[in-house]
Design a protein around this motif. Structure first.
Motif, PDB file in Angstrom:
ATOM      1  N   ALA A  17       8.797  -9.105  11.720  1.00 60.83           N
ATOM      2  CA  ALA A  17       8.106  -7.814  11.672  1.00 60.83           C
ATOM      3  C   ALA A  17       8.152  -7.077  13.010  1.00 60.83           C
ATOM      4  O   ALA A  17       8.054  -5.851  13.049  1.00 60.83           O
ATOM      5  CB  ALA A  17       6.653  -8.010  11.233  1.00 60.83           C
TER       6      ALA A  17
ATOM      7  N   VAL B 109       3.329   0.392   3.112  1.00 61.04           N
ATOM      8  CA  VAL B 109       2.964  -0.631   4.095  1.00 61.04           C
ATOM      9  C   VAL B 109       2.869  -1.947   3.338  1.00 61.04           C
ATOM     10  O   VAL B 109       2.217  -2.021   2.285  1.00 61.04           O
ATOM     11  CB  VAL B 109       1.630  -0.317   4.794  1.00 61.04           C
ATOM     12  CG1 VAL B 109       1.197  -1.490   5.679  1.00 61.04           C
ATOM     13  CG2 VAL B 109       1.744   0.960   5.612  1.00 61.04           C
TER      14      VAL B 109
ATOM     15  N   GLU C  86      -1.437  -9.268   8.139  1.00 63.39           N
ATOM     16  CA  GLU C  86      -0.426  -8.781   9.073  1.00 63.39           C
ATOM     17  C   GLU C  86       0.495  -7.767   8.395  1.00 63.39           C
ATOM     18  O   GLU C  86       0.901  -7.947   7.239  1.00 63.39           O
ATOM     19  CB  GLU C  86       0.410  -9.942   9.606  1.00 63.39           C
ATOM     20  CG  GLU C  86       1.502  -9.511  10.579  1.00 63.39           C
ATOM     21  CD  GLU C  86       2.437 -10.650  10.940  1.00 63.39           C
ATOM     22  OE1 GLU C  86       3.328 -10.418  11.783  1.00 63.39           O
ATOM     23  OE2 GLU C  86       2.280 -11.755  10.387  1.00 63.39           O
ATOM     24  N   ASP C  87       0.816  -6.709   9.122  1.00 64.30           N
ATOM     25  CA  ASP C  87       1.772  -5.711   8.645  1.00 64.30           C
ATOM     26  C   ASP C  87       3.177  -6.290   8.780  1.00 64.30           C
ATOM     27  O   ASP C  87       3.666  -6.521   9.888  1.00 64.30           O
ATOM     28  CB  ASP C  87       1.630  -4.427   9.468  1.00 64.30           C
ATOM     29  CG  ASP C  87       2.517  -3.299   8.978  1.00 64.30           C
ATOM     30  OD1 ASP C  87       3.519  -3.574   8.285  1.00 64.30           O
ATOM     31  OD2 ASP C  87       2.218  -2.135   9.301  1.00 64.30           O
TER      32      ASP C  87
ATOM     33  N   ARG D  37       1.778  -5.889   3.492  1.00 64.97           N
ATOM     34  CA  ARG D  37       0.918  -6.806   4.254  1.00 64.97           C
ATOM     35  C   ARG D  37       0.957  -8.208   3.647  1.00 64.97           C
ATOM     36  O   ARG D  37       0.928  -8.378   2.438  1.00 64.97           O
ATOM     37  CB  ARG D  37      -0.529  -6.297   4.300  1.00 64.97           C
ATOM     38  CG  ARG D  37      -0.680  -5.008   5.098  1.00 64.97           C
ATOM     39  CD  ARG D  37      -2.138  -4.686   5.418  1.00 64.97           C
ATOM     40  NE  ARG D  37      -2.246  -3.449   6.177  1.00 64.97           N
ATOM     41  CZ  ARG D  37      -2.132  -3.356   7.490  1.00 64.97           C
ATOM     42  NH1 ARG D  37      -1.907  -4.467   8.202  1.00 64.97           N
ATOM     43  NH2 ARG D  37      -2.227  -2.202   8.106  1.00 64.97           N
TER      44      ARG D  37
ATOM     45  N   THR E  70       5.899  -4.878   7.127  1.00 61.68           N
ATOM     46  CA  THR E  70       6.805  -3.868   6.572  1.00 61.68           C
ATOM     47  C   THR E  70       8.181  -3.919   7.225  1.00 61.68           C
ATOM     48  O   THR E  70       9.212  -3.873   6.542  1.00 61.68           O
ATOM     49  CB  THR E  70       6.204  -2.468   6.759  1.00 61.68           C
ATOM     50  OG1 THR E  70       4.836  -2.472   6.345  1.00 61.68           O
ATOM     51  CG2 THR E  70       6.967  -1.437   5.958  1.00 61.68           C
TER      52      THR E  70
ATOM     53  N   ARG F  31      11.695  -0.593   1.693  1.00 62.87           N
ATOM     54  CA  ARG F  31      11.117   0.724   1.997  1.00 62.87           C
ATOM     55  C   ARG F  31      11.364   1.760   0.903  1.00 62.87           C
ATOM     56  O   ARG F  31      10.465   2.556   0.594  1.00 62.87           O
ATOM     57  CB  ARG F  31      11.647   1.238   3.332  1.00 62.87           C
ATOM     58  CG  ARG F  31      11.115   0.492   4.549  1.00 62.87           C
ATOM     59  CD  ARG F  31      11.610   1.145   5.835  1.00 62.87           C
ATOM     60  NE  ARG F  31      11.218   0.408   7.021  1.00 62.87           N
ATOM     61  CZ  ARG F  31      10.050   0.534   7.640  1.00 62.87           C
ATOM     62  NH1 ARG F  31       9.147   1.372   7.162  1.00 62.87           N
ATOM     63  NH2 ARG F  31       9.782  -0.180   8.721  1.00 62.87           N
TER      64      ARG F  31
ATOM     65  N   TYR G 287       0.862  -1.183   0.000  1.00 62.06           N
ATOM     66  CA  TYR G 287       0.000   0.000   0.000  1.00 62.06           C
ATOM     67  C   TYR G 287       0.903   1.238   0.000  1.00 62.06           C
ATOM     68  O   TYR G 287       1.690   1.443   0.930  1.00 62.06           O
ATOM     69  CB  TYR G 287      -0.906  -0.010   1.227  1.00 62.06           C
ATOM     70  CG  TYR G 287      -1.851  -1.197   1.254  1.00 62.06           C
ATOM     71  CD1 TYR G 287      -3.142  -1.092   0.754  1.00 62.06           C
ATOM     72  CD2 TYR G 287      -1.427  -2.435   1.761  1.00 62.06           C
ATOM     73  CE1 TYR G 287      -4.010  -2.187   0.764  1.00 62.06           C
ATOM     74  CE2 TYR G 287      -2.288  -3.524   1.769  1.00 62.06           C
ATOM     75  CZ  TYR G 287      -3.572  -3.395   1.272  1.00 62.06           C
ATOM     76  OH  TYR G 287      -4.416  -4.480   1.272  1.00 62.06           O
TER      77      TYR G 287
END
Length: 318
Positions: free
Chosen positions: A94, A39, A46-47, A41, A49, A56, A31
């Motif tokens: 994570a 972000v 679940e995140d 997922r 990142t 990133r 996202y």
């Protein structure tokens, strides 16, 4: 959107489908709100990142365009092929960003992008061929991410190429299909390359529930070049009920008090047997240690002697 296990589309419909390499990694949706952040997922929602800090910068690479991207996170071996065992050392971090950063330096991941369900506006009803063109127009190819091409038509050739290169298989995607979030759709078909080999049964694990009193899984091995019976994994699927009962009787008749595998595998509650039953299994790939991934039982091989079931297994310490 999830793919349904299947077979290649009929030859008469081949030109209506695109073919992508099936990758052995962790599915992820990105996202990107258009402010340089992202972000990531997992399928569970679940995140994740923080588990993959090297991804990133993709947020800045896309610029100020809000988007949702679909892809697969991979860890590549020294031949550039996806290695799920390598990736496992990166998954689950994570909530440990410090460790994730250290692992990123040792085992960097690579993100394969294959769809764009949102690009400034929802694209769910837009045909795959147009979504794919819009994804490729973003030119998202960087140090840790890329957008591999898809082949239109030539499905049999695409599948054969993945088999020849030791890849997992193909995903067939209908060119006129929309994007169906949360749906296992017939518009996407996945075909895995499978391998079949003979193995020697050296033990079994008791079944539970309706399988109480029957083998829940058999423990199998193959002869290495030095004659040792090396453990290659447990197989718990592939039998009908009568076949499982027949196998249970054979295993009980071969019961032994000593493990035939060298070295002894760390398997709790195992029942060891004399290594005289040969079976045939199919599987997707092997781990670097030589274990079979996703094995399934095919048949007993009473026509083979145990010493005939040999394999070129990776070297391990004695």
């Amino acid at each position: 959107m999830l793919a349904t296990p299947g077979t290649l589309p009929p030859a008469a419909q081949d030109a209506r489908w695109a073919y992508e390499t099936k990758q052995d990694g962790q599915r992820a949706v990105l996202y990107l709100p258009g402010d340089g952040t992202l972000v990531l997922r997992a399928r569970s929602g679940e995140d994740i990142t923080a588990a993959y800090p090297e991804l990133r910068p993709l947020g800045a690479a896309l610029g100020r365009v809000p988007a949702v991207l679909d892809g697969e996170v991979l860890a590549l071996d020294d031949q550039g092929r996806a290695d799920f065992q390598l990736l496992q050392s990166r998954m689950g971090l994570a909530h440990a960003p410090g460790r994730a950063a250290r692992m990123a330096a040792r085992v960097p991941v690579h993100l394969i992008l294959f769809d764009v369900p949102f690009l400034e506006e929802p694209l769910f009803t837009v045909a795959y061929r147009e979504r794919r063109a819009r994804l490729e127009s973003l030119a998202l190819n960087g140090p840790y991410w890329s957008t591999p091409g898809a082949v239109v038509g030539h499905g049999a050739e695409a599948l054969r190429a993945t088999r020849e290169h030791g890849l997992e298989g193909v995903v067939c995607k209908r060119l006129d299909s929309g994007y169906e979030p949360g749906v296992r759709s017939r518009a996407w078909l996945k075909i895995r390359n499978r391998h079949a080999e003979d193995v020697i049964v050296g033990g079994w694990l008791p079944g539970r529930g309706r399988l109480t009193g029957l083998p829940g899984a058999v423990l199998v091995g193959q002869r290495s070049a030095d004659g040792r019976l090396r453990y290659v994994g447990g197989v718990g699927t592939g039998w009908s009920e009568p076949e499982r009962a027949e196998l249970g009787a054979l295993l009980r008749a071969a019961e032994a008090g000593v493990c035939p595998f060298d070295p002894v595998p760390p398997v709790a509650n195992a029942h060891w047997v004399l290594p005289r039953l040969v079976g045939e299994v199919d599987y997707s790939t092997r781990t670097r240690a030589g274990l079979l991934r996703q094995p399934s039982w095919l048949r007993l091989r009473p026509d083979l002697a145990p010493q005939e079931s040999a394999a070129d297994l990776p070297e391990q310490p004695a």
